[in-house]
Design a protein around this motif. Structure first.
Motif, PDB file in Angstrom:
ATOM      1  N   MET A   1       0.819  -1.216   0.000  1.00  0.00           N
ATOM      2  CA  MET A   1       0.000   0.000   0.000  1.00  0.00           C
ATOM      3  C   MET A   1       0.856   1.271   0.000  1.00  0.00           C
ATOM      4  SD  MET A   1      -2.861  -1.319  -0.381  1.00  0.00           S
ATOM      5  CE  MET A   1      -3.735   0.234  -0.546  1.00  0.00           C
ATOM      6  N   ASP A   2       2.086   1.167   0.478  1.00  0.00           N
ATOM      7  CA  ASP A   2       2.972   2.333   0.510  1.00  0.00           C
ATOM      8  C   ASP A   2       3.665   2.578  -0.827  1.00  0.00           C
ATOM      9  OD1 ASP A   2       2.252   2.614   3.130  1.00  0.00           O
ATOM     10  OD2 ASP A   2       4.115   1.799   3.972  1.00  0.00           O
ATOM     11  N   SER A   3       3.509   1.649  -1.755  1.00  0.00           N
ATOM     12  CA  SER A   3       4.198   1.779  -3.037  1.00  0.00           C
ATOM     13  C   SER A   3       3.222   1.676  -4.199  1.00  0.00           C
ATOM     14  CB  SER A   3       5.282   0.692  -3.176  1.00  0.00           C
ATOM     15  OG  SER A   3       5.792   0.668  -4.496  1.00  0.00           O
ATOM     16  N   GLU A   4       2.875   2.823  -4.750  1.00  0.00           N
ATOM     17  CA  GLU A   4       1.987   2.834  -5.915  1.00  0.00           C
ATOM     18  C   GLU A   4       2.636   2.095  -7.084  1.00  0.00           C
ATOM     19  OE1 GLU A   4      -0.393   5.999  -8.760  1.00  0.00           O
ATOM     20  OE2 GLU A   4       0.398   6.697  -6.847  1.00  0.00           O
ATOM     21  N   GLU A   5       3.960   2.214  -7.168  1.00  0.00           N
ATOM     22  CA  GLU A   5       4.705   1.535  -8.239  1.00  0.00           C
ATOM     23  C   GLU A   5       4.537   0.015  -8.146  1.00  0.00           C
ATOM     24  OE1 GLU A   5       9.322   0.970  -9.760  1.00  0.00           O
ATOM     25  OE2 GLU A   5       8.880   2.496  -8.248  1.00  0.00           O
ATOM     26  N   SER A   6       4.606  -0.535  -6.925  1.00  0.00           N
ATOM     27  CA  SER A   6       4.435  -1.988  -6.730  1.00  0.00           C
ATOM     28  C   SER A   6       3.026  -2.421  -7.124  1.00  0.00           C
ATOM     29  CB  SER A   6       4.676  -2.373  -5.268  1.00  0.00           C
ATOM     30  OG  SER A   6       6.020  -2.185  -4.935  1.00  0.00           O
ATOM     31  N   ARG A   7       2.032  -1.620  -6.730  1.00  0.00           N
ATOM     32  CA  ARG A   7       0.644  -1.980  -7.059  1.00  0.00           C
ATOM     33  C   ARG A   7       0.425  -1.969  -8.570  1.00  0.00           C
ATOM     34  NH1 ARG A   7      -0.299   1.682  -2.960  1.00  0.00           N
ATOM     35  NH2 ARG A   7      -1.366   3.168  -4.321  1.00  0.00           N
ATOM     36  N   GLU A   8       0.976  -0.951  -9.224  1.00  0.00           N
ATOM     37  CA  GLU A   8       0.829  -0.854 -10.682  1.00  0.00           C
ATOM     38  C   GLU A   8       1.515  -2.018 -11.385  1.00  0.00           C
ATOM     39  OE1 GLU A   8       2.050   2.933 -12.191  1.00  0.00           O
ATOM     40  OE2 GLU A   8       0.374   4.004 -11.270  1.00  0.00           O
ATOM     41  N   LYS A   9       2.692  -2.381 -10.887  1.00  0.00           N
ATOM     42  CA  LYS A   9       3.454  -3.472 -11.505  1.00  0.00           C
ATOM     43  C   LYS A   9       2.715  -4.800 -11.370  1.00  0.00           C
ATOM     44  CE  LYS A   9       7.136  -5.157  -9.493  1.00  0.00           C
ATOM     45  NZ  LYS A   9       8.498  -5.336  -8.945  1.00  0.00           N
ATOM     46  N   LEU A  10       2.198  -5.078 -10.160  1.00  0.00           N
ATOM     47  CA  LEU A  10       1.447  -6.325  -9.950  1.00  0.00           C
ATOM     48  C   LEU A  10       0.197  -6.366 -10.835  1.00  0.00           C
ATOM     49  CD1 LEU A  10       1.560  -6.878  -6.071  1.00  0.00           C
ATOM     50  CD2 LEU A  10       2.824  -8.126  -7.813  1.00  0.00           C
ATOM     51  N   GLY A  11      -0.519  -5.240 -10.897  1.00  0.00           N
ATOM     52  CA  GLY A  11      -1.731  -5.180 -11.723  1.00  0.00           C
ATOM     53  C   GLY A  11      -1.430  -5.403 -13.197  1.00  0.00           C
ATOM     54  N   LYS A  12      -0.351  -4.793 -13.649  1.00  0.00           N
ATOM     55  CA  LYS A  12       0.046  -4.909 -15.061  1.00  0.00           C
ATOM     56  C   LYS A  12       0.479  -6.347 -15.387  1.00  0.00           C
ATOM     57  CE  LYS A  12       3.267  -2.513 -18.144  1.00  0.00           C
ATOM     58  NZ  LYS A  12       4.358  -1.530 -18.154  1.00  0.00           N
ATOM     59  N   ASN A  13       1.258  -6.948 -14.480  1.00  0.00           N
ATOM     60  CA  ASN A  13       1.781  -8.298 -14.733  1.00  0.00           C
ATOM     61  C   ASN A  13       0.693  -9.368 -14.664  1.00  0.00           C
ATOM     62  OD1 ASN A  13       4.310  -7.264 -15.105  1.00  0.00           O
ATOM     63  ND2 ASN A  13       5.119  -7.865 -13.126  1.00  0.00           N
ATOM     64  N   ILE A  14      -0.252  -9.222 -13.742  1.00  0.00           N
ATOM     65  CA  ILE A  14      -1.318 -10.227 -13.638  1.00  0.00           C
ATOM     66  C   ILE A  14      -2.242 -10.130 -14.852  1.00  0.00           C
ATOM     67  CG2 ILE A  14      -3.048  -8.922 -12.277  1.00  0.00           C
ATOM     68  CD1 ILE A  14      -3.475 -11.484 -10.618  1.00  0.00           C
ATOM     69  N   LYS A  15      -2.433  -8.911 -15.344  1.00  0.00           N
ATOM     70  CA  LYS A  15      -3.281  -8.699 -16.536  1.00  0.00           C
ATOM     71  C   LYS A  15      -2.679  -9.395 -17.757  1.00  0.00           C
ATOM     72  CE  LYS A  15      -6.694  -6.053 -18.416  1.00  0.00           C
ATOM     73  NZ  LYS A  15      -8.084  -6.029 -17.988  1.00  0.00           N
ATOM     74  N   LYS A  16      -1.353  -9.439 -17.829  1.00  0.00           N
ATOM     75  CA  LYS A  16      -0.672 -10.093 -18.961  1.00  0.00           C
ATOM     76  C   LYS A  16      -0.991 -11.588 -19.025  1.00  0.00           C
ATOM     77  CE  LYS A  16       3.466  -7.163 -19.019  1.00  0.00           C
ATOM     78  NZ  LYS A  16       4.870  -7.116 -18.538  1.00  0.00           N
TER      79      LYS A  16
END
Length: 362
Positions: free
Chosen positions: A328-343
């Motif tokens: 939750m403290d890292s928007e970058e981590s959340r975006e990366k996980l969301g992008k990778n799972i979508k792939k």
């Protein structure tokens, strides 16, 4: 050509039943005059769910083998012989053009009798760790449709087709935005939302965790949309507030997904496939109480692609707050996980499975 006849079997849990229904629906869309017959275990949930979906089903007297010595295990040989004889009779009478198995012990006798009668068979394996029934049937199947890489560990490589799992695409075709979706549940459209999914019946260990962490979530400025399951709703509804919504079951999963900023979920095959399509950061807490620990294997397959976080139940007390805070403290981590799972999403899975079935009709 007379009308095509399709026989389908898969059951015991929704994870086997719903893929079979989705495949039947797509076949029916392509062949409106086709005939369909499902075969399940006569005391299991498919006997209720399949007729609700509009299909006929016949029940076999079959059950799985328990891990400890029980009377049920002593009955297993008699159940197996009974089921094989009844399955042979069903196949002989129905004369299917193709048989489709989606796993679960009920599909074993049916597919075995179909194979021995010369009916081409297609298997669909939802999990990254193959179920015992599909492993036993694989040798005589024409095609085996899978959702994960590396399945040649379990099946003949030349028979494997990676199609993905059938999913309810309507769940994620959301027209409403995040704010509107949050308001639908009585939440604040401007606050971050944690969505908790333990399955329709609920997950005791996840519910215990969420109850313990409600103050922690509040300190983080988060609101909670919590599907606790119908078995646990009476126990946990006392926590309902303007920042915590406690539901036995979520009927509008499309809006729940739209409202969520982060999702905490079990790792059943259907859930994993849906969440890939949703494309939001997920913390998986696999159930340790399933055959071959397949939920852990499903979650690991995503963790290996940096597409999700996994916490085992025995790690929750020591690791949850730290790992959740880091996310939750890292928007970058959340975006990366969301992008990778979508792939990893395979939205056309049902169509691709049916394509393989159609090839056998020719």
């Amino acid at each position: 050509m007379d009308r095509y006849r399709f026989i389908l079997s898969g059951g015991g849990t929704g994870g086997h039943i719903y893929p079979a229904v989705a495949i039947a629906n797509e076949l029916k869309r392509r062949y409106p005059d086709a005939e369909f017959l499902f075969v399940g275990a006569k005391d299991k949930m498919e006997m209720e769910k399949v007729p609700q979906a509009g299909y006929e089903i016949k029940g076999l007297w079959i059950s799985g083998i328990q891990r400890k010595l029980t009377l049920k295990n002593l009955m297993f040989p008699f159940k197996l012989i009974s089921s094989l004889l009844k399955a042979r009779k069903i196949v002989k009478q129905f004369k299917p053009h193709v048989a489709i198995g989606t796993g679960g012990f009920a599909s074993g006798p049916l597919l075995r009798m179909a194979e021995s009668s010369g009916v081409p068979c297609v298997l669909q394996e939802q999990n990254s760790f193959a179920g015992i029934t599909n492993k036993l049937l694989a040798g005589n199947a024409e095609k085996i449709c899978v959702a994960y890489d590396g399945m040649e560990r379990f099946f003949p490589k030349e028979k494997i087709v990676k199609t993905g799992n059938p999913i309810r695409t309507d769940l994620v075709e959301v027209k409403e935005g995040k704010k509107e979706a949050a308001v639908f549940f009585g939440l604040d459209g401007d606050k971050k939302t944690v969505l908790i999914l333990g399955g329709s019946l609920g997950a005791r260990r996840i519910n215990q965790l969420i109850e313990k962490e409600l103050v922690f979530f509040e300190e983080k400025g988060l609101q909670v949309l919590w599907q606790c399951g119908k078995l646990y709703h009476e126990e946990y509804k006392k926590h309902e507030s303007d920042k915590v919504k406690v539901l036995a079951f979520i009927n509008r999963m499309d809006l729940a997904y739209a409202a969520a900023d982060v999702i905490i979920s079990r790792a059943g095959a259907g859930s994993v496939s849906e969440l890939c399509l949703v494309g939001k950061p997920v913390i998986f807490i696999p159930s340790p109480n399933v055959a071959e620990d397949h939920q852990t294997q499903n979650a690991k397959a995503l963790v290996a692609r940096d597409a999700a976080i996994m916490l085992r139940e025995n790690e929750l007390d020591t690791e949850f707050e730290r790992r959740f805070s880091e996310l939750m403290d890292s928007e970058e981590s959340r975006e990366k996980l969301g992008k990778n799972i979508k792939k990893m999403a395979m939205p056309k899975a049902t169509e691709h499975i049916v394509d393989e079935i159609v090839k056998l009709l020719k």
